[in-house]
Design a protein around this motif. Sequence first.
Motif, PDB file in Angstrom:
ATOM      1  N   MET A   1       0.931  -1.129   0.545  1.00 23.16           N
ATOM      2  CA  MET A   1       0.340  -0.111  -0.031  1.00 23.16           C
ATOM      3  C   MET A   1       1.187   1.268   0.099  1.00 23.16           C
ATOM      4  SD  MET A   1      -3.319  -0.220   0.450  1.00 23.16           S
ATOM      5  CE  MET A   1      -4.896   0.695   0.046  1.00 23.16           C
ATOM      6  N   ARG A   2       2.216   1.039   0.264  1.00 24.93           N
ATOM      7  CA  ARG A   2       3.280   2.505   0.146  1.00 24.93           C
ATOM      8  C   ARG A   2       2.984   3.213  -1.407  1.00 24.93           C
ATOM      9  NH1 ARG A   2       4.944   5.392   3.889  1.00 24.93           N
ATOM     10  NH2 ARG A   2       7.654   4.926   4.298  1.00 24.93           N
ATOM     11  N   LEU A   3       3.181   2.666  -2.458  1.00 24.92           N
ATOM     12  CA  LEU A   3       3.296   3.201  -3.395  1.00 24.92           C
ATOM     13  C   LEU A   3       1.858   3.557  -4.181  1.00 24.92           C
ATOM     14  CD1 LEU A   3       4.488  -0.529  -5.568  1.00 24.92           C
ATOM     15  CD2 LEU A   3       5.631   2.270  -4.259  1.00 24.92           C
ATOM     16  N   TRP A   4       0.655   3.725  -3.656  1.00 27.13           N
ATOM     17  CA  TRP A   4      -0.795   4.288  -3.774  1.00 27.13           C
ATOM     18  C   TRP A   4      -0.473   5.355  -3.761  1.00 27.13           C
ATOM     19  CZ3 TRP A   4      -4.342   2.959  -6.457  1.00 27.13           C
ATOM     20  CH2 TRP A   4      -5.584   3.501  -6.151  1.00 27.13           C
ATOM     21  N   PHE A   7       1.493   6.043  -6.581  1.00 29.27           N
ATOM     22  CA  PHE A   7       0.007   5.838  -8.198  1.00 29.27           C
ATOM     23  C   PHE A   7       0.038   7.290  -8.038  1.00 29.27           C
ATOM     24  CE2 PHE A   7      -3.484   4.264  -9.921  1.00 29.27           C
ATOM     25  CZ  PHE A   7      -2.979   4.309 -11.349  1.00 29.27           C
ATOM     26  N   LEU A   8      -0.984   7.831  -7.373  1.00 29.51           N
ATOM     27  CA  LEU A   8      -2.122   8.894  -6.978  1.00 29.51           C
ATOM     28  C   LEU A   8      -1.620  10.687  -7.951  1.00 29.51           C
ATOM     29  CD1 LEU A   8      -4.234   8.352  -4.220  1.00 29.51           C
ATOM     30  CD2 LEU A   8      -4.597   8.005  -6.925  1.00 29.51           C
ATOM     31  N   ARG A   9      -0.074  10.540  -7.156  1.00 32.18           N
ATOM     32  CA  ARG A   9       0.748  11.566  -8.259  1.00 32.18           C
ATOM     33  C   ARG A   9       1.085  11.951  -9.084  1.00 32.18           C
ATOM     34  NH1 ARG A   9       4.970  11.150  -3.140  1.00 32.18           N
ATOM     35  NH2 ARG A   9       3.331  12.486  -1.295  1.00 32.18           N
ATOM     36  N   PHE A  10       1.579  10.257  -9.899  1.00 33.43           N
ATOM     37  CA  PHE A  10       1.787   9.843 -11.219  1.00 33.43           C
ATOM     38  C   PHE A  10       0.136  10.569 -11.633  1.00 33.43           C
ATOM     39  CE2 PHE A  10       1.774   7.500 -15.244  1.00 33.43           C
ATOM     40  CZ  PHE A  10       2.592   7.577 -16.194  1.00 33.43           C
ATOM     41  N   VAL A  11      -0.828   9.668 -11.437  1.00 32.21           N
ATOM     42  CA  VAL A  11      -1.867  10.705 -12.095  1.00 32.21           C
ATOM     43  C   VAL A  11      -2.394  11.549 -12.012  1.00 32.21           C
ATOM     44  CG1 VAL A  11      -4.829   9.829 -12.252  1.00 32.21           C
ATOM     45  CG2 VAL A  11      -2.893   8.196 -11.591  1.00 32.21           C
ATOM     46  N   LEU A  12      -1.967  12.179 -11.213  1.00 30.85           N
ATOM     47  CA  LEU A  12      -2.633  13.402 -11.350  1.00 30.85           C
ATOM     48  C   LEU A  12      -1.379  14.448 -12.470  1.00 30.85           C
ATOM     49  CD1 LEU A  12      -3.683  15.813  -9.996  1.00 30.85           C
ATOM     50  CD2 LEU A  12      -1.937  15.891  -8.040  1.00 30.85           C
ATOM     51  N   VAL A  67     -12.935  14.808  -6.136  1.00 27.67           N
ATOM     52  CA  VAL A  67     -11.563  14.556  -5.730  1.00 27.67           C
ATOM     53  C   VAL A  67     -11.602  14.980  -4.092  1.00 27.67           C
ATOM     54  CG1 VAL A  67      -9.123  14.781  -4.718  1.00 27.67           C
ATOM     55  CG2 VAL A  67      -9.795  13.661  -7.467  1.00 27.67           C
ATOM     56  N   ALA A  68     -12.284  16.292  -4.090  1.00 25.66           N
ATOM     57  CA  ALA A  68     -12.728  16.869  -3.091  1.00 25.66           C
ATOM     58  C   ALA A  68     -13.690  16.703  -2.145  1.00 25.66           C
ATOM     59  CB  ALA A  68     -12.966  18.792  -3.381  1.00 25.66           C
ATOM     60  N   VAL A  69     -14.670  16.084  -2.770  1.00 24.10           N
ATOM     61  CA  VAL A  69     -15.666  15.223  -2.486  1.00 24.10           C
ATOM     62  C   VAL A  69     -15.236  13.895  -1.534  1.00 24.10           C
ATOM     63  CG1 VAL A  69     -17.713  13.183  -2.356  1.00 24.10           C
ATOM     64  CG2 VAL A  69     -17.460  16.021  -3.315  1.00 24.10           C
ATOM     65  N   TYR A  70     -14.380  13.012  -1.855  1.00 23.70           N
ATOM     66  CA  TYR A  70     -13.885  12.318  -1.403  1.00 23.70           C
ATOM     67  C   TYR A  70     -12.787  12.385   0.509  1.00 23.70           C
ATOM     68  CZ  TYR A  70     -10.483   8.326  -1.258  1.00 23.70           C
ATOM     69  OH  TYR A  70      -9.733   7.284  -0.654  1.00 23.70           O
ATOM     70  N   TYR A  71     -12.166  13.383  -0.646  1.00 20.73           N
ATOM     71  CA  TYR A  71     -11.138  13.688   0.773  1.00 20.73           C
ATOM     72  C   TYR A  71     -11.527  14.230   1.890  1.00 20.73           C
ATOM     73  CZ  TYR A  71      -6.698  12.622  -1.409  1.00 20.73           C
ATOM     74  OH  TYR A  71      -5.923  11.869  -1.914  1.00 20.73           O
ATOM     75  N   THR A  72     -12.859  14.445   1.447  1.00 19.05           N
ATOM     76  CA  THR A  72     -13.931  15.375   2.957  1.00 19.05           C
ATOM     77  C   THR A  72     -15.038  14.014   3.798  1.00 19.05           C
ATOM     78  OG1 THR A  72     -14.155  17.706   1.224  1.00 19.05           O
ATOM     79  CG2 THR A  72     -16.182  16.784   2.863  1.00 19.05           C
ATOM     80  N   ALA A  73     -14.972  13.407   2.605  1.00  9.17           N
ATOM     81  CA  ALA A  73     -15.865  12.142   3.288  1.00  9.17           C
ATOM     82  C   ALA A  73     -14.947  10.953   4.259  1.00  9.17           C
ATOM     83  CB  ALA A  73     -16.308  11.386   1.966  1.00  9.17           C
ATOM     84  N   ARG A  74     -13.617  11.223   3.451  1.00  9.27           N
ATOM     85  CA  ARG A  74     -12.603  10.365   4.541  1.00  9.27           C
ATOM     86  C   ARG A  74     -12.176  11.168   6.124  1.00  9.27           C
ATOM     87  NH1 ARG A  74      -6.486   9.221   1.319  1.00  9.27           N
ATOM     88  NH2 ARG A  74      -5.560  10.246   3.720  1.00  9.27           N
ATOM     89  N   ASN A  75     -12.456  12.492   5.745  1.00 13.75           N
ATOM     90  CA  ASN A  75     -11.737  13.753   6.490  1.00 13.75           C
ATOM     91  C   ASN A  75     -12.976  13.024   8.059  1.00 13.75           C
ATOM     92  OD1 ASN A  75      -9.163  13.789   6.105  1.00 13.75           O
ATOM     93  ND2 ASN A  75      -9.372  16.070   5.047  1.00 13.75           N
ATOM     94  N   ALA A  76     -14.187  13.352   7.441  1.00 18.36           N
ATOM     95  CA  ALA A  76     -15.415  13.317   8.011  1.00 18.36           C
ATOM     96  C   ALA A  76     -15.388  11.698   8.836  1.00 18.36           C
ATOM     97  CB  ALA A  76     -17.004  13.148   7.076  1.00 18.36           C
ATOM     98  N   ALA A  77     -14.838  10.947   8.389  1.00 16.73           N
ATOM     99  CA  ALA A  77     -14.709   9.546   8.583  1.00 16.73           C
ATOM    100  C   ALA A  77     -13.719   9.043   9.896  1.00 16.73           C
ATOM    101  CB  ALA A  77     -14.682   8.166   7.936  1.00 16.73           C
TER     102      ALA A  77
END
Length: 125
Positions: A1-4, A7-12, A67-77
């Motif tokens: 899970m360390r590469l995730w 990978f996201l930086r690459f996709v971005l 992406v903003a909705v995803y991170y907001t939901a993650r922070n709320a959890a």
Amino acid sequence: MRLWPGFLRFVLAVLVAGLVWVLGPGAAWVLEHFDGVRGLASKDLAAALDAIRGRALAIATGLIALVAVYYTARNAATACRIFELSEQGQVTDRYTKAIEQLGSDKLNIRLGGIYALERIARDSG
């Protein structure tokens, strides 16, 4: 899970590079290869290129919103989990103090401990 995160930086980076390309010289390529439009006059060509760039910006805005909705939901959890842990810690502290009161020599302090345990039981149920 360390590469995730990598990978996201690459996709971005690829998405940002693609957006910059489409907003610049790539708009004409998209117009020709995806939309199949060729041989437009200068005024019509400018309008078509602006439409391509507008589509690209709309897609980028939608992706950023997702992406903003995803991170907001993650922070709320995460905030909910922290709140639950804090609440459990408070109940544990109240329980410990009530048990200490039961060992007191004074009757009114022992009664206070009994009432505190009753309150904890009522709040937990």
